[in-house]
Motif scaffolding. Sequence first.
Motif, mmCIF file in Angstrom:
data_model
loop_
_atom_site.group_PDB
_atom_site.id
_atom_site.type_symbol
_atom_site.label_atom_id
_atom_site.label_comp_id
_atom_site.label_asym_id
_atom_site.label_seq_id
_atom_site.Cartn_x
_atom_site.Cartn_y
_atom_site.Cartn_z
ATOM 1 N N SER A 183 0.933 5.617 11.825
ATOM 2 C CA SER A 183 0.003 5.477 10.323
ATOM 3 C C SER A 183 0.034 4.065 10.339
ATOM 4 O O SER A 183 0.064 3.019 10.420
ATOM 5 C CB SER A 183 1.154 6.400 9.057
ATOM 6 O OG SER A 183 1.929 5.044 9.193
ATOM 7 N N ASP A 184 -1.176 3.612 9.741
ATOM 8 C CA ASP A 184 -1.738 3.026 8.607
ATOM 9 C C ASP A 184 -1.970 2.893 7.441
ATOM 10 O O ASP A 184 -3.316 3.698 7.354
ATOM 11 C CB ASP A 184 -2.550 1.236 9.588
ATOM 12 C CG ASP A 184 -3.023 0.431 9.088
ATOM 13 O OD1 ASP A 184 -2.153 -0.170 8.391
ATOM 14 O OD2 ASP A 184 -3.701 -0.082 9.965
ATOM 15 N N ALA A 185 -1.912 2.001 6.806
ATOM 16 C CA ALA A 185 -1.890 2.352 4.963
ATOM 17 C C ALA A 185 -2.435 0.749 4.840
ATOM 18 O O ALA A 185 -3.128 0.650 3.004
ATOM 19 C CB ALA A 185 -0.963 2.337 4.190
ATOM 20 N N THR A 191 -9.806 13.926 1.688
ATOM 21 C CA THR A 191 -8.844 13.792 2.777
ATOM 22 C C THR A 191 -9.182 15.197 4.165
ATOM 23 O O THR A 191 -9.674 16.220 4.204
ATOM 24 C CB THR A 191 -7.558 14.124 2.849
ATOM 25 O OG1 THR A 191 -7.099 13.804 1.921
ATOM 26 C CG2 THR A 191 -6.585 14.651 3.597
ATOM 27 N N GLU A 230 -7.972 4.903 2.957
ATOM 28 C CA GLU A 230 -7.036 4.837 2.587
ATOM 29 C C GLU A 230 -5.744 4.057 3.318
ATOM 30 O O GLU A 230 -4.713 3.434 3.034
ATOM 31 C CB GLU A 230 -7.108 5.221 1.364
ATOM 32 C CG GLU A 230 -5.619 5.036 0.235
ATOM 33 C CD GLU A 230 -4.969 6.101 -0.353
ATOM 34 O OE1 GLU A 230 -5.470 5.974 -1.663
ATOM 35 O OE2 GLU A 230 -5.344 7.717 -0.787
ATOM 36 N N TYR A 231 -5.864 5.921 4.627
ATOM 37 C CA TYR A 231 -4.758 5.645 5.342
ATOM 38 C C TYR A 231 -5.710 6.578 6.440
ATOM 39 O O TYR A 231 -6.443 7.269 5.997
ATOM 40 C CB TYR A 231 -3.264 6.713 4.581
ATOM 41 C CG TYR A 231 -3.851 7.715 4.126
ATOM 42 C CD1 TYR A 231 -3.354 8.890 5.578
ATOM 43 C CD2 TYR A 231 -3.583 8.271 3.552
ATOM 44 C CE1 TYR A 231 -3.180 9.936 5.093
ATOM 45 C CE2 TYR A 231 -3.493 9.577 3.276
ATOM 46 C CZ TYR A 231 -3.408 10.447 3.673
ATOM 47 O OH TYR A 231 -3.713 11.799 3.858
ATOM 48 N N ALA A 259 1.053 -1.435 -0.352
ATOM 49 C CA ALA A 259 -0.026 -0.298 -0.222
ATOM 50 C C ALA A 259 0.265 1.339 -0.206
ATOM 51 O O ALA A 259 1.918 1.054 0.756
ATOM 52 C CB ALA A 259 -1.059 0.241 0.968
ATOM 53 N N ALA A 295 2.295 5.000 1.081
ATOM 54 C CA ALA A 295 2.694 5.084 2.783
ATOM 55 C C ALA A 295 2.212 6.684 2.771
ATOM 56 O O ALA A 295 1.713 7.218 2.114
ATOM 57 C CB ALA A 295 4.079 5.244 3.068
ATOM 58 N N PRO A 296 1.370 6.899 4.035
ATOM 59 C CA PRO A 296 0.552 8.092 4.365
ATOM 60 C C PRO A 296 1.617 9.411 3.684
ATOM 61 O O PRO A 296 2.894 8.661 2.987
ATOM 62 C CB PRO A 296 0.430 8.402 5.303
ATOM 63 C CG PRO A 296 0.420 6.619 5.696
ATOM 64 C CD PRO A 296 1.399 6.221 4.672
ATOM 65 N N GLY A 345 -4.913 -1.722 -0.874
ATOM 66 C CA GLY A 345 -4.658 -0.501 -0.114
ATOM 67 C C GLY A 345 -5.298 0.066 0.152
ATOM 68 O O GLY A 345 -5.188 1.698 1.248
ATOM 69 N N THR A 346 -6.384 -0.532 0.706
ATOM 70 C CA THR A 346 -7.444 -0.055 1.782
ATOM 71 C C THR A 346 -7.997 -0.692 2.754
ATOM 72 O O THR A 346 -8.300 -2.091 2.478
ATOM 73 C CB THR A 346 -8.693 0.669 0.590
ATOM 74 O OG1 THR A 346 -9.239 -0.738 0.161
ATOM 75 C CG2 THR A 346 -8.057 1.263 -0.366
ATOM 76 N N ALA A 389 -3.418 8.707 9.550
ATOM 77 C CA ALA A 389 -2.235 9.100 9.637
ATOM 78 C C ALA A 389 -1.857 10.489 10.999
ATOM 79 O O ALA A 389 -3.015 10.997 11.340
ATOM 80 C CB ALA A 389 -1.244 9.475 8.979
#
Length: 283
Positions: free
Chosen positions: A32-34, A196, A276-277, A18, A20-21, A76-77, A279
Motif C-alpha cells: 500500500s501507499d497512503a 473508491t 488518497e491511497y 497520512a 493508512a488504507p 496525505g494525497t 492498496a
Amino acid sequence: MRVNAATLLPLLSSLVSALAPPNRPGFNTIWSDAFAGNAGDSPNGDLWNIAQGIHTNNELQSYTTSNQNIQISGGGTIQIVPRKNPSGSWFSGRIESKASFTPIAGKVTMMEATLRFGDGNPATKQGIWPAFWMLGEAIHHGTPWPQCGELDIMETVNGIPTGYGTAHCGSETGGACNEPIGQVSTAAVPDNGWHTWTIKIDRTNAGNFRDEVITWMLDGQVYHTLTGATIGDEAVWGTLAHSPLFLILNVAVGGNWPGAPNDATQDGYGSMMEVEYVAVYQN
C-alpha cells in the motif's frame, strides 16, 4: 485526510503523515501507499517509478518528474496535474509500481484506490484522460500489448461522468477481448469527489479457469464482471488472472480515445486526478 490541496496547499506544508488504507474484512494488506510526505515531494521512490518517454495511443503529453505534474500534496494525497506551456505543449505525470502482484490460486487478490478528479467544468476537460490501471509484467520482457494483459480499473475521458472498467488481452483485433475495444463495462460517476475503485481477481475456483472471476467495483458496488468462461482460452485468461501485474496511475492528454484538447481545455488542478491511497489485498 482528504484535502482539496488546490486551495489549501500552502497551509499543509508541515503535514507529513497520512491515513493508512482501510482494513478489508477477511483480507491482508500486502502492499500500500497512503502518500505521506511534504507538499511538493515526489512519490516514494521505493514503491514507484516515475515513467517518462512513453508514447502510445497518439497521446499528446510528455510525462515528467516535475512536481508541477506529480506531487505529494502534504495532506496525505498525491496529485497528477496536466499542464500546458505557452507554446501549447502538454506535460503530465505517470507513476508505475515497482512491485508486481500475482493472483494466487485458491485466493482472492484485490487492488483498490480512493481518488477524485479536479473540479473543472466538464466543458474544460476535452482530451483529459485520467486512469488507474494495471499492465502485465510481461510487457517489460518483450511481450507486446495486448498479449501482455491489461486491466483498467478506472478510466474517464473528457470530463464525462462515466467510469470505464476494461480488460485487454489476446490479439490486436477481435479475439477473446474484442480488441481494440476490450471487454468493457461502465459505471456512472456521481461527482468529482472521493470514490473508491476496486478490482477483485477471484481464483478460489482455481481447479477450472472457466469458473474464475474478475470483478470491478465503484464504492463497493459491482459494475463489471468477467469470467474465464467468457474469455474461453486458458492461456489468454492467464495473462489477466494468473500472471504478475503492476499498477499505474496517470493523466494522459489527447489520444485515440478522447481526441485532442480544444481551445476550452484547461490545464492545472481543475483537470487533475488526486489519489488518497492505493492498496493491494489478498485473503
